[in-house]
Enzyme design. Structure first.
Site, PDB file in Angstrom:
ATOM      1  N   HIS A 288      -2.745   8.460   7.728  1.00 19.07           N
ATOM      2  CA  HIS A 288      -3.721   8.142   6.686  1.00 19.07           C
ATOM      3  C   HIS A 288      -5.111   8.136   7.317  1.00 19.07           C
ATOM      4  O   HIS A 288      -5.425   7.275   8.141  1.00 19.07           O
ATOM      5  CB  HIS A 288      -3.397   6.790   6.070  1.00 19.07           C
ATOM      6  CG  HIS A 288      -4.318   6.408   4.959  1.00 19.07           C
ATOM      7  ND1 HIS A 288      -4.309   7.052   3.739  1.00 19.07           N
ATOM      8  CD2 HIS A 288      -5.283   5.473   4.872  1.00 19.07           C
ATOM      9  CE1 HIS A 288      -5.213   6.514   2.960  1.00 19.07           C
ATOM     10  NE2 HIS A 288      -5.836   5.554   3.622  1.00 19.07           N
ATOM     11  N   ASP A 290      -8.824   7.696   6.336  1.00 18.00           N
ATOM     12  CA  ASP A 290      -9.819   7.376   5.323  1.00 18.00           C
ATOM     13  C   ASP A 290     -10.980   8.353   5.454  1.00 18.00           C
ATOM     14  O   ASP A 290     -11.609   8.457   6.520  1.00 18.00           O
ATOM     15  CB  ASP A 290     -10.313   5.944   5.496  1.00 18.00           C
ATOM     16  CG  ASP A 290      -9.309   4.926   4.978  1.00 18.00           C
ATOM     17  OD1 ASP A 290      -8.674   5.205   3.948  1.00 18.00           O
ATOM     18  OD2 ASP A 290      -9.160   3.862   5.600  1.00 18.00           O
ATOM     19  N   ASP A 400      -3.033   4.083  -0.710  1.00 14.30           N
ATOM     20  CA  ASP A 400      -3.984   3.036  -0.342  1.00 14.30           C
ATOM     21  C   ASP A 400      -5.070   2.794  -1.379  1.00 14.30           C
ATOM     22  O   ASP A 400      -6.066   2.152  -1.087  1.00 14.30           O
ATOM     23  CB  ASP A 400      -4.632   3.392   1.012  1.00 14.30           C
ATOM     24  CG  ASP A 400      -5.364   2.216   1.633  1.00 14.30           C
ATOM     25  OD1 ASP A 400      -4.941   1.071   1.410  1.00 14.30           O
ATOM     26  OD2 ASP A 400      -6.359   2.443   2.345  1.00 14.30           O
ATOM     27  N   HIS A 617     -11.342   6.466  -2.012  1.00 15.14           N
ATOM     28  CA  HIS A 617     -11.032   5.081  -2.384  1.00 15.14           C
ATOM     29  C   HIS A 617     -11.679   4.008  -1.521  1.00 15.14           C
ATOM     30  O   HIS A 617     -11.411   2.811  -1.735  1.00 15.14           O
ATOM     31  CB  HIS A 617      -9.505   4.881  -2.428  1.00 15.14           C
ATOM     32  CG  HIS A 617      -8.822   4.997  -1.102  1.00 15.14           C
ATOM     33  ND1 HIS A 617      -8.051   6.082  -0.768  1.00 15.14           N
ATOM     34  CD2 HIS A 617      -8.785   4.180  -0.045  1.00 15.14           C
ATOM     35  CE1 HIS A 617      -7.560   5.911   0.443  1.00 15.14           C
ATOM     36  NE2 HIS A 617      -7.997   4.771   0.903  1.00 15.14           N
TER      37      HIS A 617
END
Length: 1129
Positions: A288, A290, A400, A617
């Site tokens: 993951h 970001d 997430d 997000h």
């Protein structure tokens, strides 16, 4: 004697033989690596040799200037200077290049493995001399440490040369002290290690064996046969091991086979042989990343290459290893920045090892983007995957984001996404998710097969606990869905899986092959196959439980408000791009302009991609460091400039000789308004005084600031209208709007409403004059309120329930009448709170914004705030004399309803929620809506509606929301319940002002003859949202190929409806298509005529509640007369 049986066991005892004390023994196991005995335990044997001599290692360096990132081909041409281990470099966010030359001692020629250990204390990446990214480095001593670069054994007789780019940020940015804190921009790092090392691989393998045994011994219950066996085996290993006797390593590993099985390691990846469906736990590597959070977008571009190159290396070392990556934007960056690595990854995609997934442009927030923006997330993401890798993805991967809109099931299925994966709801504050695998049913009735991993994380470490949790936490076994997805690998800041994780999973599978106490792990599969296994085990999903409606995260509720400027940029950009596409479609297909104007798709696409990027997000929710908002606001400014220019080009093509009315130098003695919405409407618009003076007969009112208001009465919903005249206004007998100071009170009124403000600037009364109905709850008042905002955790993310106990009214320090009608009446109230100033121009118009016969006027607040608070939460609230158990909040393509009561823990948790352009509280016969132009946070508590305006967190951005803000909101009373109202239309109109243009008088008649390209005739609950050219259309003005136009429509009130879609365009065919614009169903086209006798085409569409339908019109190429224009039907 020959008849006596031999003894089964000795007759005499050999002495006391006690059992081990479990706690003591487990404590002993912790001492086998590291710690105070590291000089004599297993750690002491992990390396055979280590050198850092300049005889074998040459280090040179060059630093990129400032914070610039220098591309490889440019960097290697720079002048490198000698460097050494122990050197410091920095500050934060800078980049430094190292050239490394290595030779090996001759005696290392036959070693199993030789590696170069490079620990800069921060992130780095190895390149070969061709510029291919080979592996990422994570320095420091955290759990994500990765500092070992394995040297190719085939090159040991020669010289190794590599380039290393070192970036001065940790895996989680440069937080000062705590990771989430605002970054320290003056952080320096030290090259702690630049060593050639020979790892003793038998010791490493014993270490991996021992860790698995120890973890099983600790994790399993005291009475577990497997756990006891693991403890005893690990204890025996410690007894056998001697740090100065290498032969004991093999003996210790042989003991481990008591648990793993004889010669288990020889089968390698074959340990996973067998049907995948016979295994419970499906392991899949993921990383993951970001796209921005505690680091800017520019850092993510490097994190992607570092993380993914490492995964390619692991794929080459572990044939069973597969990996998923979920954001098309990151692939696009990689293709541009690291083309050689992109080519390598593409090969792994073809092999099925590297699996693009997700379906979206980025892992976006799903609460705040508009419905069309979510469609574009899927459209741009899926089309990128198809164009680069030959196929769409089938799994929507979003682990997430901070809650999930109830429109997602429908949009997923329309985007070719059959499956949905997340885990975020495991973070909920009060109520745990009730299902693991289930059918998530959206607000229109569509369903998507959903799995929320019972491991409860997207960054699993592939530990024994992770494997056990995949079963122990599973909540849907009753349905037959006996499997779980284990998404393992370091994440958030990237990194991904480490080799020890893969080694541990091999050992877990070896154990499970001999014991039923641990779920079987399978590797090497795809996520799609995992979901197909669920379907297979649940009668094609029939036995799965269902969850209806939104997946509300009971956490991070403050993200609906944090960083107000970003929310505003998102809303304004979404609307502007919609208007660009509308006007550009109109201009590029109109017979009068299509031969001279081409649809600017190559300019629109990058703008959409950047808006979608900012919907990541941790960007749109406002939960990142300050520097990412510098980037985000620059993107919104660019979108405003470039999209504004595109809109102007299209409007000039449609309305030759016209100029924006806001341009004080524009010529033209008439004023027209372009209505890009499909709705009838009325609007009081502000124009420069010079433009007003040029008008011959228009209803004009002077403003307090030297401009003028003009009335635009577009009750037919035309595309272009001229300003309304005084005579027309008088004929309609519209009562004037008035503002008065009466004693200590101030009153706004028109023929419908009377609003009373006290001297504190608070609304004490709103009366519907015709019904003599008071709307404000007795004894209460509406106005600005402020709360202490000090959450227990996650400052920018969270607002906690107890903040509601700290409310204070914000009272005005001054209030005055600004404008006394007749078109608009306005008072101005000024409020001081702490070090901040709020100025609100509060207006009441003479006319309602919508054309509904009994529609009422807005009470409008145009607000300016100079905000300098910390940990304060500014809201506006209105206590209403209305009773309802539910409030209504707009979401994508419709609305959702949430409780106003607090009966259950589920109700109590929803004290702060997300809505779009409106929230509404209605009872039988009456309701009141709150509209806004750029806010997303709301609350509904009893009969009180609140709109959240500004927060002031200090982590991770120390200056969140500090400075100047402008925004507008409004109170809209309406007769009849919400379902009887035009609240959704009012929300559209409030956010989409008409475009005012000055035009010569001679061109007015041709301008107002320009009509909407498509019109709806039928039930009023169907809204035409989007008009655009199709993705695979041609866009040249000289092309003879048919043009295609895509329309997106939705049902807005939650019921069935039917409309005829009419157009004067020459239509060859119409199909219903999905979001990806793949044809689903051809519709019959009915040839008819307009009221004026012009030929027209019509198709009929039926809708269910909240259904989204996309139509693709293929236009004919037969010419029409040059003067032909669309007209209202």
């Amino acid at each position: 004697m020959s008849g006596i049986k031999p003894e089964l066991y000795p007759v005499r005892s050999s002495g006391p033989k006690p059992l081990h004390f479990r706690g003591l023994t487990l404590g002993r196991l912790d001492r086998f690596e590291g710690g105070e005995y590291s000089d004599i335990n297993l750690t002491s044997t992990l390396y055979e040799a280590r050198i850092d001599s300049t005889e074998y290692i040459t280090i040179e360096s060059w630093s990129s200037p400032g914070r610039t990132k220098t591309p490889f081909n440019e960097a290697i041409r720079q002048k490198f200077t000698p460097a050494k281990k122990g050197d410091q470099f920095g500050p934060s966010w800078t980049h430094h290049w190292f050239r490394i030359t290595l030779t090996l001692p001759p005696e290392w020629a036959n070693k199993e493995r030789v590696q170069f250990e490079w620990d800069p204390g921060c992130e780095a990446m190895f390149f070969n001399t061709d510029g291919l990214s080979l592996q990422g480095i994570t320095g420091g001593y955290g759990g994500d440490r990765r500092v070992d670069f394995i040297l190719d054994p085939e090159l040991r007789g020669s010289t190794y040369r590599y380039y290393i780019e070192v970036s001065c940020n940790g895996m989680f940015g440069n937080g000062s002290g705590e990771v989430n804190n605002p970054p320290d921009d003056n952080r320096y790092f030290t090259l702690a290690s630049a060593d050639l090392v020979v790892p003793h691989m038998p010791s490493w393998r014993l270490l991996w064996d021992f860790r698995t045994l120890k973890d099983l011994a600790k994790a399993l219950p005291d009475n577990s046969p497997l756990g006891t066996k693991c403890m005893e085996t690990a204890n025996s290993i410690m007894n056998v091991f001697k740090h100065d006797d290498p032969s004991t390593i093999d003996k210790a590993r042989k003991l481990a086979e008591r648990v793993f099985g004889d010669d288990w390691e020889k089968v390698g990846e074959g340990i996973y042989d067998g049907e995948p469906g016979d295994s419970f736990t499906w392991g899949i590597g993921n990383c993951h990343i970001d796209t921005a959070w505690l680091w800017p977008y520019s850092a993510t571009r490097q994190k992607t290459a570092r993380s993914w190159s490492t995964q390619v290396d692991l794929m080459n070392r572990y044939p069973e290893f597969t990996f998923v990556a979920s954001q098309a934007q990151q692939f696009a960056w990689l293709e541009k920045d690291y083309p050689l690595l992109f080519h390598e990854i593409k090969g792994k995609v073809d092999e099925g090892k590297f699996q693009p997934i997700g379906g979206c442009w980025v892992e976006c927030d799903t609460n705040m983007p508009s419905g069309e923006a979510l469609c574009r997330q899927f459209l741009y993401g899926q089309r990128f995957y198809k164009s680069r890798f030959g196929k769409y993805t089938r799994t929507f991967w979003l682990p997430d984001s901070f809650g999930y809109s109830s429109q997602l099931p429908q949009l997923c299925r329309l985007a070719g996404l059959d499956f949905f994966f997340t885990q975020k709801l495991s973070w909920s504050q009060f109520n745990a998710p009730v299902h693991t695998s289930f059918q998530w049913v959206g607000q229109d009735g569509s369903q998507v097969l959903t799995h929320m991993t019972p491991v409860n994380t997207y960054t699993a470490q592939a530990s024994v606990d992770d494997v056990r949790n995949s079963l122990n936490n599973h909540k849907s076994l009753q349905s037959g869905a006996a499997n779980a997805l284990l998404a393992f690998g370091n994440g958030d800041g990237g990194g991904g899986p480490l080799a020890p994780m893969i080694e541990n999973l091999r050992r877990c599978r070896a154990v499970a092959n001999h014991s039923g106490e641990l779920p079987k792990v399978t590797m090497g599969q795809s996520v799609d196959l995992f979901y197909e296994d669920i379907l297979k085990k649940t009668e094609n999903g029939k036995t799965l439980p269902t969850w209806n409606g939104e997946l509300y995260l009971e956490l991070h509720r403050g993200t609906a408000t944090s960083h107000g400027a970003i929310k505003k940029g998102n809303r304004k950009s979404e609307i502007l791009l919609r208007e660009v596409e509308y006007a550009a479609t109109l201009a590029s297909t109109s017979p009068a302009t299509k031969t001279t104007y081409s649809y600017p798709k190559d300019k629109i696409d990058p703008l959409w991609e950047n808006v979608l990027l900012n919907q990541f997000h941790d960007v749109l929710p406002g939960s990142g460091i300050g520097m990412i908002y510098v980037d985000a606001e620059a993107i919104y400014a660019e979108v405003a400039e470039k999209a504004g220019a595109l809109l102007e080009e299209a409007l000039q093509a449609l309305l030759p000789g016209s100029k924006p009315a806001s341009d004080e130098h524009a010529a033209g003695d008439e004023l027209v308004a372009v209505n890009t919405t499909p709705f009838p409407r009325r609007e009081i618009a502000k124009i420069p005084l010079a433009a007003a003076r040029a008008l011959s007969d228009a209803a004009v009112q002077s403003t307090h600031d030297g401009c003028a208001y003009v009335l635009l009465d577009n009750t037919k919903g035309d595309a272009v209208v001229s300003a309304t005249s005084w005579s027309a206004l008088e004929a309609a007998k519209v009562p004037a709007a008035r503002a008065r100071a009466i004693g200590e009170e101030f009153v706004l009124s028109n023929g419908q409403l009377k609003i009373v403000f006290n001297k504190k600037g608070r609304i004490t009364s709103i009366v519907d004059l015709e019904l003599n109905r008071e709307l404000i709850e007795k004894g209460k008042s509406a106005g600005f309120v402020i709360f202490e905002d000090r959450p227990l955790n996650w400052d920018a993310w969270d607002v906690d329930l107890f903040h509601l106990e700290t409310k204070s009214d914000v009272d005005a320090t001054s209030i005055k009448v600004l404008e006394d009608g007749p078109l608009r009446s306005t008072i101005q109230a000024t409020y001081h709170v702490g070090d901040s100033i709020i100025k609100a121009a509060i207006s009441l118009d003479a006319v309602a914004p919508v054309a509904k016969a009994d529609a009422l006027s807005l009470i409008r607040f145009d607000t300016e705030v100079k905000w300098h608070e910390k940990h304060q939460f500014l809201k506006w609230e209105i206590p209403l004399d209305i009773s309802s158990e539910f409030a209504t909040f707009e979401n994508q393509f419709g609305f959702c309803q949430r409780p106003t009561n607090r009966n259950t823990t589920w109700d109590r948790a929803k004290f702060e929620v997300v809505g779009h352009k409106f929230a509404d509280l209605s009872e039988f016969g009456y309701g009141v809506a709150l509209l806004n132009d750029c806010k997303y946070g709301y609350a509904a508590e009893g009969s009180t509606l609140r709109l959240s305006l500004l927060r002031a967190a200090t982590v991770p951005d120390a200056h969140q929301d500090q400075g100047n803000h402008t925004f507008s909101f409004a109170v809209l009373p309406h007769r009849g319940s919400f379902a009887e109202s035009d609240v959704p239309i009012a929300g559209w109109i409030f956010n989409s002002p008409q475009h005012l243009r000055r035009i010569p008088h001679a061109r007015v008649s041709s301008a107002v003859a320009v009509g909407h390209p498509f019109k709806l005739k039928g039930t009023r609950n169907i809204i035409l949202d989007t008009i655009k050219r199709a993705e695979d259309d041609h866009f040249g003005v000289k092309s003879a190929a048919p043009q295609t136009v895509v329309l997106r429509l939705y049902e807005a009130f939650g019921g069935h409806g039917s409309v005829d879609v009419l157009t004067e365009l020459d239509v060859e065919s119409v199909t219903i298509c999905d979001i990806l614009e793949r044809d689903l169903e051809e519709l019959p086209v009915i040839q008819t005529k307009t009221a004026e006798g012009e030929p027209a085409a019509s198709v009929k569409i039926n809708f269910r509640g909240f259904q989204v339908i996309s139509l693709k019109f293929t236009l004919g190429v037969s010419p029409k007369k040059a003067g032909s224009q669309w007209v209202a039907l």
